[in-house]
Write an enzyme that holds these catalytic residues in place. Structure first.
Site: not given
Length: 292
Positions: A128-130
């Site tokens: 997942l993106d940060k």
């Protein structure tokens, strides 16, 4: 692991039988060299011809991780001998393969493995993106990681988007490619982009925002974020694809994963509860009894 050649099966080579079960050529060679494969109780280092009733058994290759473990909270959603699913908070990197002391979910998983005696490297199946929160799946060795790549993983997300959608459900199917000159940003690219398909369904709406369920049919980088922005409904808080501004949390949450378990073959559904900040944003932006 152990499998038995079915009575109805024709003769088959050992390597072929293992590949049908999900072992890669590389993994088979390493198992064979290490003497970890046996047929009917005898170690085999050649591609034996098998017949009905033959029993194949193998041990997994021992693994170590180079990740620097991080002693920090880890919300475990599901765990067994093959899989680990955890709930990633927004603001935390999914994976940090370097030796720097940068906080990352993968480093927290490495600590969990060390503390509980799991002898495995860290294999993130999904990332997942940060600033995206929610469910991240890890495989507990290279074999399960490879096996999962051949199985169907249905990923569903909940997102808060700007504005009101004209259609309450549909498919966003624009191809996606890298934005020229950027290492991070993606864009709709009708000519050279990779196929990307995102199903959506509006669950509720307020005066200026909508709560939307997204189901991925492909897994491109920033897929939901790019598709929402292209549809004119960027994620609330997304300053990369929506309203420019300082770094902030975009409200996207990996909510549910539906998969066939690589060991048992049974259907498995794992869910990650919404974090408090997203619950608060939904309460603020979505009116009770809004459009569904």
């Amino acid at each position: 692991m152990e499998i038995i050649i079915p009575d109805s099966a024709p003769p088959i080579r050992l390597k072929t039988a293992l590949k049908q079960y999900g072992l890669s050529d590389r993994y088979w060679k390493k198992l064979k060299t290490a003497g970890l494969v046996s047929v009917n109780g005898e170690v085999q280092r050649r591609d034996l011809l098998l017949r009905a009733g033959d029993r194949i058994a193998w041990d997994f290759l021992p693994e170590v991780t180079s990740l620097l473990p991080e002693e920090a909270p880890l919300e475990i959603l599901y765990e067994d001998e093959a899989l680990l699913a955890v709930n990633k908070p927004a603001g935390l990197l999914t994976h940090n393969p370097g030796r720097e002391r940068i906080s990352a979910l993968s480093r927290r998983v490495a600590w969990h493995y060390m503390r509980t005696g799991v002898k495995a490297a860290v294999h993130p199946v999904s990332r997942l993106d940060k600033e995206t929160s929610g469910l991240v799946l890890f495989a507990k060795n290279a074999f399960w990681h490879h096996r999962l790549s051949s199985l169907s993983l249905q990923k569903s997300y909940l997102g808060l988007t700007e504005g009101l959608w004209t259609e309450t459900s549909g498919l966003l199917g624009w191809p996606i490619g890298r934005r020229p000159g950027s290492l991070i940003e993606r864009q709709v690219d009708l000519e050279n982009g990779q196929p990307a398909r995102t199903k959506y369904r509006v669950l509720a709406a307020g005066s200026s925002a909508s709560l939307v369920l997204f189901t991925l049919e492909t897994g491109r980088t920033h897929q939901i974020r790019v598709h929402c922005a292209a549809a004119g409904h960027a994620l609330v808080g997304d300053n990369l694809y929506g309203t420019p501004g300082p770094p902030s949390r975009h409200f996207l949450h990996a909510w549910q994963l539906h998969l066939t378990h690589p060991l048992t073959g049974r259907e498995l559904v794992i869910k990650a509860p919404l974090p408090e900040d997203m619950r608060a944003a939904i309460s603020r932006l979505i009116r009770p009894g809004g459009r569904r």
